[in-house]
Scaffold this motif. Structure first.
Motif, PDB file in Angstrom:
ATOM      1  N   ILE A  99       0.869  -1.183   0.000  1.00 23.85           N
ATOM      2  CA  ILE A  99       0.000   0.000   0.000  1.00 23.85           C
ATOM      3  C   ILE A  99       0.903   1.230   0.000  1.00 23.85           C
ATOM      4  CG2 ILE A  99      -1.757   1.332   1.223  1.00 23.85           C
ATOM      5  CD1 ILE A  99      -2.710  -1.307   2.483  1.00 23.85           C
ATOM      6  N   VAL A 100       0.726   2.065  -1.010  1.00 23.67           N
ATOM      7  CA  VAL A 100       1.469   3.318  -1.072  1.00 23.67           C
ATOM      8  C   VAL A 100       0.709   4.339  -0.243  1.00 23.67           C
ATOM      9  CG1 VAL A 100       2.325   5.166  -2.558  1.00 23.67           C
ATOM     10  CG2 VAL A 100       2.368   2.795  -3.372  1.00 23.67           C
ATOM     11  N   ALA A 101       1.358   4.867   0.784  1.00 22.14           N
ATOM     12  CA  ALA A 101       0.776   5.902   1.638  1.00 22.14           C
ATOM     13  C   ALA A 101       1.237   7.249   1.077  1.00 22.14           C
ATOM     14  CB  ALA A 101       1.230   5.728   3.078  1.00 22.14           C
ATOM     15  N   GLU A 102       0.335   7.956   0.446  1.00 22.22           N
ATOM     16  CA  GLU A 102       0.648   9.219  -0.214  1.00 22.22           C
ATOM     17  C   GLU A 102       0.034  10.373   0.571  1.00 22.22           C
ATOM     18  OE1 GLU A 102       2.623  10.811  -1.915  1.00 22.22           O
ATOM     19  OE2 GLU A 102       2.112  10.662  -4.022  1.00 22.22           O
ATOM     20  N   ASP A 103       0.755  11.484   0.645  1.00 21.20           N
ATOM     21  CA  ASP A 103       0.229  12.632   1.377  1.00 21.20           C
ATOM     22  C   ASP A 103      -0.855  13.352   0.592  1.00 21.20           C
ATOM     23  OD1 ASP A 103       2.028  13.617  -0.519  1.00 21.20           O
ATOM     24  OD2 ASP A 103       3.129  14.871   0.892  1.00 21.20           O
ATOM     25  N   ILE A 104      -0.588  13.647  -0.689  1.00 19.07           N
ATOM     26  CA  ILE A 104      -1.555  14.391  -1.481  1.00 19.07           C
ATOM     27  C   ILE A 104      -1.474  13.973  -2.941  1.00 19.07           C
ATOM     28  CG2 ILE A 104       0.021  16.355  -1.828  1.00 19.07           C
ATOM     29  CD1 ILE A 104      -2.543  18.171  -1.577  1.00 19.07           C
ATOM     30  N   LEU A 105      -2.624  13.740  -3.533  1.00 17.27           N
ATOM     31  CA  LEU A 105      -2.722  13.462  -4.957  1.00 17.27           C
ATOM     32  C   LEU A 105      -3.093  14.772  -5.637  1.00 17.27           C
ATOM     33  CD1 LEU A 105      -2.717  11.633  -7.400  1.00 17.27           C
ATOM     34  CD2 LEU A 105      -4.996  10.852  -6.748  1.00 17.27           C
ATOM     35  N   ASP A 106      -2.137  15.322  -6.359  1.00 17.32           N
ATOM     36  CA  ASP A 106      -2.312  16.609  -7.031  1.00 17.32           C
ATOM     37  C   ASP A 106      -2.506  16.336  -8.522  1.00 17.32           C
ATOM     38  OD1 ASP A 106      -2.197  19.249  -7.899  1.00 17.32           O
ATOM     39  OD2 ASP A 106      -0.500  19.769  -6.643  1.00 17.32           O
ATOM     40  N   SER A 107      -1.481  16.464  -9.316  1.00 12.63           N
ATOM     41  CA  SER A 107      -1.589  16.166 -10.747  1.00 12.63           C
ATOM     42  C   SER A 107      -1.655  14.663 -10.990  1.00 12.63           C
ATOM     43  CB  SER A 107      -0.398  16.754 -11.506  1.00 12.63           C
ATOM     44  OG  SER A 107       0.796  16.057 -11.164  1.00 12.63           O
ATOM     45  N   GLY A 108      -1.042  13.894 -10.094  1.00 17.22           N
ATOM     46  CA  GLY A 108      -0.985  12.448 -10.248  1.00 17.22           C
ATOM     47  C   GLY A 108       0.242  11.980 -11.017  1.00 17.22           C
ATOM     48  N   LEU A 109       1.054  12.898 -11.500  1.00 18.58           N
ATOM     49  CA  LEU A 109       2.245  12.556 -12.280  1.00 18.58           C
ATOM     50  C   LEU A 109       3.197  11.676 -11.485  1.00 18.58           C
ATOM     51  CD1 LEU A 109       4.167  13.058 -14.757  1.00 18.58           C
ATOM     52  CD2 LEU A 109       5.051  14.990 -13.461  1.00 18.58           C
ATOM     53  N   THR A 110       3.544  12.115 -10.285  1.00 23.89           N
ATOM     54  CA  THR A 110       4.486  11.358  -9.460  1.00 23.89           C
ATOM     55  C   THR A 110       3.917   9.992  -9.101  1.00 23.89           C
ATOM     56  OG1 THR A 110       5.384  13.408  -8.561  1.00 23.89           O
ATOM     57  CG2 THR A 110       5.828  11.393  -7.318  1.00 23.89           C
ATOM     58  N   LEU A 111       2.679   9.948  -8.674  1.00 21.83           N
ATOM     59  CA  LEU A 111       2.078   8.685  -8.256  1.00 21.83           C
ATOM     60  C   LEU A 111       1.911   7.722  -9.433  1.00 21.83           C
ATOM     61  CD1 LEU A 111       1.091   7.110  -5.839  1.00 21.83           C
ATOM     62  CD2 LEU A 111      -1.154   8.169  -6.133  1.00 21.83           C
ATOM     63  N   THR A 112       1.561   8.216 -10.600  1.00 22.31           N
ATOM     64  CA  THR A 112       1.452   7.364 -11.792  1.00 22.31           C
ATOM     65  C   THR A 112       2.790   6.701 -12.089  1.00 22.31           C
ATOM     66  OG1 THR A 112      -0.336   8.685 -12.742  1.00 22.31           O
ATOM     67  CG2 THR A 112       0.952   7.338 -14.271  1.00 22.31           C
ATOM     68  N   TYR A 113       3.845   7.484 -12.060  1.00 24.49           N
ATOM     69  CA  TYR A 113       5.191   6.956 -12.292  1.00 24.49           C
ATOM     70  C   TYR A 113       5.546   5.915 -11.229  1.00 24.49           C
ATOM     71  CZ  TYR A 113      10.251   6.676 -12.425  1.00 24.49           C
ATOM     72  OH  TYR A 113      11.535   6.207 -12.463  1.00 24.49           O
ATOM     73  N   LEU A 114       5.276   6.252  -9.991  1.00 17.75           N
ATOM     74  CA  LEU A 114       5.615   5.375  -8.881  1.00 17.75           C
ATOM     75  C   LEU A 114       4.858   4.050  -8.947  1.00 17.75           C
ATOM     76  CD1 LEU A 114       7.147   5.070  -6.207  1.00 17.75           C
ATOM     77  CD2 LEU A 114       5.233   6.210  -5.098  1.00 17.75           C
ATOM     78  N   LEU A 115       3.566   4.091  -9.250  1.00 17.57           N
ATOM     79  CA  LEU A 115       2.769   2.867  -9.338  1.00 17.57           C
ATOM     80  C   LEU A 115       3.256   1.970 -10.472  1.00 17.57           C
ATOM     81  CD1 LEU A 115      -0.788   4.292  -8.608  1.00 17.57           C
ATOM     82  CD2 LEU A 115       0.597   2.839  -7.104  1.00 17.57           C
ATOM     83  N   LYS A 116       3.611   2.563 -11.583  1.00 16.27           N
ATOM     84  CA  LYS A 116       4.149   1.789 -12.702  1.00 16.27           C
ATOM     85  C   LYS A 116       5.466   1.124 -12.295  1.00 16.27           C
ATOM     86  CE  LYS A 116       3.317   3.649 -16.550  1.00 16.27           C
ATOM     87  NZ  LYS A 116       3.248   4.487 -17.736  1.00 16.27           N
ATOM     88  N   ASN A 117       6.314   1.873 -11.617  1.00  7.65           N
ATOM     89  CA  ASN A 117       7.602   1.361 -11.168  1.00  7.65           C
ATOM     90  C   ASN A 117       7.404   0.209 -10.175  1.00  7.65           C
ATOM     91  OD1 ASN A 117       9.912   1.254  -9.181  1.00  7.65           O
ATOM     92  ND2 ASN A 117      10.808   2.639 -10.685  1.00  7.65           N
ATOM     93  N   LEU A 118       6.551   0.402  -9.182  1.00  5.68           N
ATOM     94  CA  LEU A 118       6.322  -0.638  -8.169  1.00  5.68           C
ATOM     95  C   LEU A 118       5.628  -1.862  -8.757  1.00  5.68           C
ATOM     96  CD1 LEU A 118       5.270   1.564  -5.121  1.00  5.68           C
ATOM     97  CD2 LEU A 118       7.489   0.480  -5.536  1.00  5.68           C
ATOM     98  N   SER A 119       4.721  -1.654  -9.682  1.00  3.14           N
ATOM     99  CA  SER A 119       4.019  -2.760 -10.324  1.00  3.14           C
ATOM    100  C   SER A 119       4.986  -3.671 -11.080  1.00  3.14           C
ATOM    101  CB  SER A 119       2.959  -2.208 -11.277  1.00  3.14           C
ATOM    102  OG  SER A 119       2.249  -3.258 -11.871  1.00  3.14           O
ATOM    103  N   SER A 120       6.020  -3.097 -11.638  1.00  2.00           N
ATOM    104  CA  SER A 120       7.010  -3.885 -12.380  1.00  2.00           C
ATOM    105  C   SER A 120       7.798  -4.822 -11.459  1.00  2.00           C
ATOM    106  CB  SER A 120       7.973  -2.968 -13.135  1.00  2.00           C
ATOM    107  OG  SER A 120       8.879  -2.341 -12.237  1.00  2.00           O
TER     108      SER A 120
END
Length: 182
Positions: A99-120
């Motif tokens: 589970i990624v604990a994120e402080d704030i979802l703004d544009s989603g750019l960082t989280l999109t990149y991070l989820l793709k990276n972790l999913s791999s």
């Protein structure tokens, strides 16, 4: 520091209550994983560290905590559009419930990149628990299984969220006065 806030959005008590509810939901949803070693909570440093620490204390299952450091803002008020991993996980997450604990979802750019990276890395499951989700029209489509609060598209600080490394230690979450960052 409180004088730099235009408005308090969420008080310390409101945050604690909502984080407790999120922890109970995670405990319920992942109860069957206790025999598998529980879950891995991943925080993006530095902003989400306070949220993840409080969330972990509200989860009544085995929890491993790990951290990533990424950069997309620098000291600015807007994302630079470039995501860089500055510190990677130390835990192996293959086959684990993450589970990624994120402080704030703004544009989603960082989280999109991070989820793709972790999913791999082939986790058994990968979900997002975000404390705040901004109401922005151009936000990336990201499913947050656990959501604390929705907030306006303003510059938000407190409870780990910062502007130029200040305001993280505010116990509340508020809107920073524009004259501070303009």
């Amino acid at each position: 520091m409180h004088n730099d806030l235009a408005e308090v959005l969420f008080t310390e008590e409101e945050i604690a209550g909502r984080v407790g509810e999120m922890g109970r939901a995670i405990t319920r949803d992942y109860a069957c994983t206790a025999d598998e070693g529980g879950i891995v909570l991943v925080s993006v440093l530095r902003g989400a560290a306070i949220f993840m620490a409080d969330l972990a204390r509200r989860i009544e299952l085995p929890v491993e905590m790990d951290y990533l450091a990424v950069s997309s803002y620098g000291n600015g008020a807007k994302s630079s559009g470039v995501v860089r991993i500055l510190k990677d996980l130390t835990s192996e997450i293959e086959g684990r419930h993450v589970i990624v604990a994120e402080d704030i979802l703004d544009s989603g750019l960082t989280l999109t990149y991070l989820l793709k990276n972790l999913s791999s890395r082939h986790p058994a499951s990968l979900e997002v628990a975000t404390l705040l989700r901004k109401k922005t029209p151009a936000q990336a489509k990201i499913d947050c299984k656990y959501l604390g609060f929705e907030c306006p598209d303003d510059f938000i600080v407190g409870y780990g969220l910062d502007y130029a490394e200040r305001y993280r230690n505010l116990p509340c979450i508020g809107i920073l006065k524009p004259e501070i960052y303009q």
